[in-house]
Design a protein around this motif. Structure first.
Motif, PDB file in Angstrom:
ATOM      1  N   LEU A 282       0.838  -1.208   0.000  1.00  0.00           N
ATOM      2  CA  LEU A 282       0.000   0.000   0.000  1.00  0.00           C
ATOM      3  C   LEU A 282       0.868   1.251   0.000  1.00  0.00           C
ATOM      4  O   LEU A 282       1.909   1.289   0.652  1.00  0.00           O
ATOM      5  CB  LEU A 282      -0.864   0.072   1.274  1.00  0.00           C
ATOM      6  CG  LEU A 282      -1.608  -1.163   1.753  1.00  0.00           C
ATOM      7  CD1 LEU A 282      -2.394  -0.821   3.014  1.00  0.00           C
ATOM      8  CD2 LEU A 282      -2.547  -1.664   0.670  1.00  0.00           C
ATOM      9  N   ASP A 283       0.410   2.265  -0.703  1.00  0.00           N
ATOM     10  CA  ASP A 283       0.981   3.592  -0.526  1.00  0.00           C
ATOM     11  C   ASP A 283      -0.073   4.625  -0.841  1.00  0.00           C
ATOM     12  O   ASP A 283      -0.959   4.401  -1.666  1.00  0.00           O
ATOM     13  CB  ASP A 283       2.229   3.816  -1.375  1.00  0.00           C
ATOM     14  CG  ASP A 283       3.056   4.966  -0.801  1.00  0.00           C
ATOM     15  OD1 ASP A 283       3.909   4.702   0.060  1.00  0.00           O
ATOM     16  OD2 ASP A 283       2.818   6.138  -1.186  1.00  0.00           O
ATOM     17  N   LEU A 284       0.059   5.759  -0.193  1.00  0.00           N
ATOM     18  CA  LEU A 284      -0.937   6.820  -0.299  1.00  0.00           C
ATOM     19  C   LEU A 284      -1.020   7.385  -1.712  1.00  0.00           C
ATOM     20  O   LEU A 284      -2.084   7.743  -2.197  1.00  0.00           O
ATOM     21  CB  LEU A 284      -0.517   7.921   0.688  1.00  0.00           C
ATOM     22  CG  LEU A 284      -1.535   8.932   1.138  1.00  0.00           C
ATOM     23  CD1 LEU A 284      -2.798   8.244   1.615  1.00  0.00           C
ATOM     24  CD2 LEU A 284      -0.959   9.767   2.292  1.00  0.00           C
ATOM     25  N   HIS A 285       0.123   7.480  -2.415  1.00  0.00           N
ATOM     26  CA  HIS A 285       0.178   8.252  -3.666  1.00  0.00           C
ATOM     27  C   HIS A 285       0.253   7.348  -4.887  1.00  0.00           C
ATOM     28  O   HIS A 285       1.090   6.457  -4.951  1.00  0.00           O
ATOM     29  CB  HIS A 285       1.394   9.179  -3.645  1.00  0.00           C
ATOM     30  CG  HIS A 285       1.441  10.067  -2.448  1.00  0.00           C
ATOM     31  ND1 HIS A 285       0.604  11.155  -2.298  1.00  0.00           N
ATOM     32  CD2 HIS A 285       2.198  10.024  -1.322  1.00  0.00           C
ATOM     33  CE1 HIS A 285       0.853  11.739  -1.136  1.00  0.00           C
ATOM     34  NE2 HIS A 285       1.811  11.078  -0.527  1.00  0.00           N
ATOM     35  N   LYS A 286      -0.590   7.660  -5.869  1.00  0.00           N
ATOM     36  CA  LYS A 286      -0.642   6.857  -7.110  1.00  0.00           C
ATOM     37  C   LYS A 286       0.718   6.796  -7.808  1.00  0.00           C
ATOM     38  O   LYS A 286       1.148   5.741  -8.261  1.00  0.00           O
ATOM     39  CB  LYS A 286      -1.661   7.470  -8.067  1.00  0.00           C
ATOM     40  CG  LYS A 286      -3.060   6.872  -7.943  1.00  0.00           C
ATOM     41  CD  LYS A 286      -3.829   7.051  -9.259  1.00  0.00           C
ATOM     42  CE  LYS A 286      -5.191   6.367  -9.210  1.00  0.00           C
ATOM     43  NZ  LYS A 286      -6.259   7.260  -8.722  1.00  0.00           N
TER      44      LYS A 286
END
Length: 444
Positions: A282-286
Motif C-alpha cells: 500500500l501507498d498513499l500516492h498513485k
C-alpha cells in the motif's frame, strides 16, 4: 538554458537556492538540474560535491563567514559566499584563484558591480585573515552543532538521548558521503556471479560484510548498469535490507507492506518468498505506487500486488486476521539518512517529531487487526529518535494488550552486537549504513 552558458558553480548555486527557498529535496533537484543542463559526466561529480557539501556544512560556513560580513545580504549572495568558501576550505584540488574568479563572474552576471566587489572583498579577507577558531565556542553542545553543522536543538536532543560522545560521532559520520550499496536479486543470480559480471563490465564492487545478498560499489553507478536494467539488482541501503530478515519469512506467506513506496522492501520480501506467497503493498500516492509496480516488473516478481490507499484504511480492503506478516515502515523524520538528504536537518522542527508519532500509532493500530494469531508485525523507521522509535513501540504495546514485543531473530550474524533484546537501533557510525530502527511484535 544550454550547457555552454551555465558553469558547474552556477548550476550548484541554482540547486542550493531552490532547496532553501522551496524546501525541496536536494537529491531530486540535483537530478533535474543535471538533465536540464546536459552536464558532461566529468562535471556531475563536482556539481554533486559542491551542492551536497555546501548544504551539509551550512552552519559551519556561516560561523566562518560571520566576522567578514557587515549588514544584510541577499539570499543568493550568501549562498554564493558559502559555496565559494566551501571550495576554499574543504576542496584542495580547486585552486583559490579559480574559486575567486568564478564567484566574481557569477556575482557580476546576477548582480551589479558593487555586489561582485563585495563578494571578492569578503573572500579575500577570509584568505588574508584566516578562519575564526571553533575552539572559541565554550558550550560543548553548541560546539558540536557548529563543527558538524547540525541545528542546536537536534544536537541537544541527541545528547539527552545518547550522550555527547555518541552524538558527536553520529554528527561527524553524517558529513561523510554514503557508499552506494545494492541488493542482489537472488531469484535471478547469485552474489558471486553478479560481482563477477559487474567487474567484467567495468564497475568495481565488493561483497558486503553486513548482509549476505548485498554488494558495495567502489567505483561506478550501479543504477546505470546492464545488471540493474535486467533486474539482477536493486539500489538499497544495507540497514534497510535488514527489515525483510526481521519478518522471518517462509514460502507461501501472505504479507502486508503498509507503507511501501518506492518498493525496496516490498520487492525484497517478494524475492525472499522466491516467487511464492502474496505481497500486498500500500501507498498513499498513485505515482509512488507506480514506482513499486515498475520495480516489481524490472525484477520479474509476480507475487506483488499494489494499491493506492492510506494504510490507516487498510481494514476496508482486507479481512481481519488475514496476514501472516505485516510490515509498517512508518513515515518518520528521516534523521537516520542525513548523509543522503542533508537538507532535512535544517527543515525539521522539534514539534514535527511529536506529530509524526501520532501518525505512526494510527497506522499500527489500523493494521493490527489484520494480523493472524501468532503472526509477526514489524515496525521500522529510518530515524534514530527515541520518541519515534522506542516511544512509539511502548505506546502501541500499552494500547494493544493482545500484542507483545518479541525477539528479533533471523538477522545476519554481523548485526547481533547491535540488537538490544527485542529491538535494533542502527547508527550511521555502526557500519556506514543509514540510521535505522526495527522492532518486532507478536500477536498473542
Amino acid at each position: 538554458m544550454s550547457k555552454r552558458n551555465k558553469s558547474v558553480r552556477e548550476a550548484a548555486l541554482e540547486v542550493i537556492e531552490a532547496v532553501e527557498k522551496n524546501q525541496s529535496y536536494s537529491n531530486l533537484l540535483l537530478n533535474h538540474v543535471i538533465e536540464k543542463n546536459e552536464l558532461p559526466k566529468k562535471d556531475i561529480g563536482l556539481l554533486t560535491e559542491l551542492t551536497y557539501g555546501t548544504i551539509q556544512r551550512k552552519l559551519t560556513l556561516d560561523f566562518y563567514l560571520a566576522p567578514f560580513i557587515k549588514g544584510k545580504l541577499d539570499d543568493w549572495v550568501r549562498h554564493l559566499l558559502r559555496l565559494s568558501l566551501y571550495q576554499l576550505v574543504y576542496l584542495d584540488r580547486i585552486p583559490d584563484r579559480a574559486v575567486f574568479y568564478e564567484a566574481v563572474e557569477i556575482a557580476k552576471k546576477r548582480g551589479h558591480k558593487g555586489i561582485s566587489g563585495l563578494v571578492n572583498g569578503v573572500l579575500r579577507s577570509v584568505q588574508r585573515k584566516g578562519l575564526p577558531s571553533l575552539e572559541s565556542i565554550q558550550d560543548p553542545v553548541e560546539r558540536v552543532s557548529i563543527e558538524t553543522s547540525h541545528p542546536y536543538w537536534l544536537v541537544k536532543r541527541w545528547v539527552d538521548q545518547f550522550g555527547l560522545e555518541k552524538t558527536r560521532e553520529m554528527c561527524e559520520t553524517n558529513l561523510i558521503a554514503p557508499k552506494q550499496t545494492a541488493r542482489v536479486n537472488r531469484t535471478k543470480v547469485s552474489r558471486e556471479e553478479l560481482v563477477q559480471s559487474l567487474l567484467e563490465d567495468g564497475t568495481e564492487v565488493k561483497e558486503s560484510p553486513i548482509v549476505p545478498e548485498a554488494i558495495q560499489s567502489l567505483r561506478g553507478n550501479l543504477a546505470k548498469t546492464k545488471a540493474y536494467e535486467s533486474g539482477q539488482l536493486s539500489i538499497q541501503d544495507e540497514s534497510s535490507m535488514l527489515v525483510s530478515y526481521a519478518l522471518q519469512l517462509n514460502h507461501d506467506m501472505k504479507v502486508l507492506d503498509a507503507c511501501a513506496a518506492p518498493g525496496g522492501k516490498t520487492t525484497h520480501i517478494g524475492e525472499k518468498l522466491s516467487g511464492t506467497g502474496e505481497v500486498h503493498a500500500l501507498d498513499l500516492h498513485k505515482h509512488k505506487v507506480k514506482l513499486i509496480d515498475e520495480n516489481a516488473k524490472r525484477l520479474d516478481l509476480s507475487n506483488i500486488q499494489t494499491y493506492a490507499l492510506d494504510s490507516r484504511k487498510a481494514g476496508e480492503l482486507f479481512e481481519k486476521e488475514s496476514f501472516d506478516r505485516i510490515l509498517v515502515d512508518a513515515p518518520c523524520s528521516g534523521l537516520g539518512v542525513l548523509r543522503r538528504k542533508p537538507d532535512i536537518k535544517y527543515s525539521k522542527r522539534e514539534s514535527d517529531l511529536n506529530s509524526l508519532q501520532k501518525i505512526q500509532l494510527e497506522i499500527l493500530s489500523a493494521v493490527a487487526p489484520l494480523l493472524k494469531k501468532d503472526g509477526l508485525l514489524v515496525y521500522s523507521t529510518c530515524t534514530v529518535d527515541q520518541n519515534e522509535n522506542e516511544g512509539t513501540v511502548s505506546a502501541f504495546i500499552s494500547d494493544h494488550p493482545e500484542f507483545e514485543t518479541c525477539p528479533l531473530e533471523g538477522l545476519p550474524e554481523s548485526i547481533t552486537p547491535f540488537i538490544n533484546q527485542n529491538s535494533l537501533q542502527i547508527f550511521p557510525q555502526d557500519f556506514g549504513g543509514d540510521g535505522f530502527y526495527i522492532a518486532c511484535f507478536k500477536k498473542k
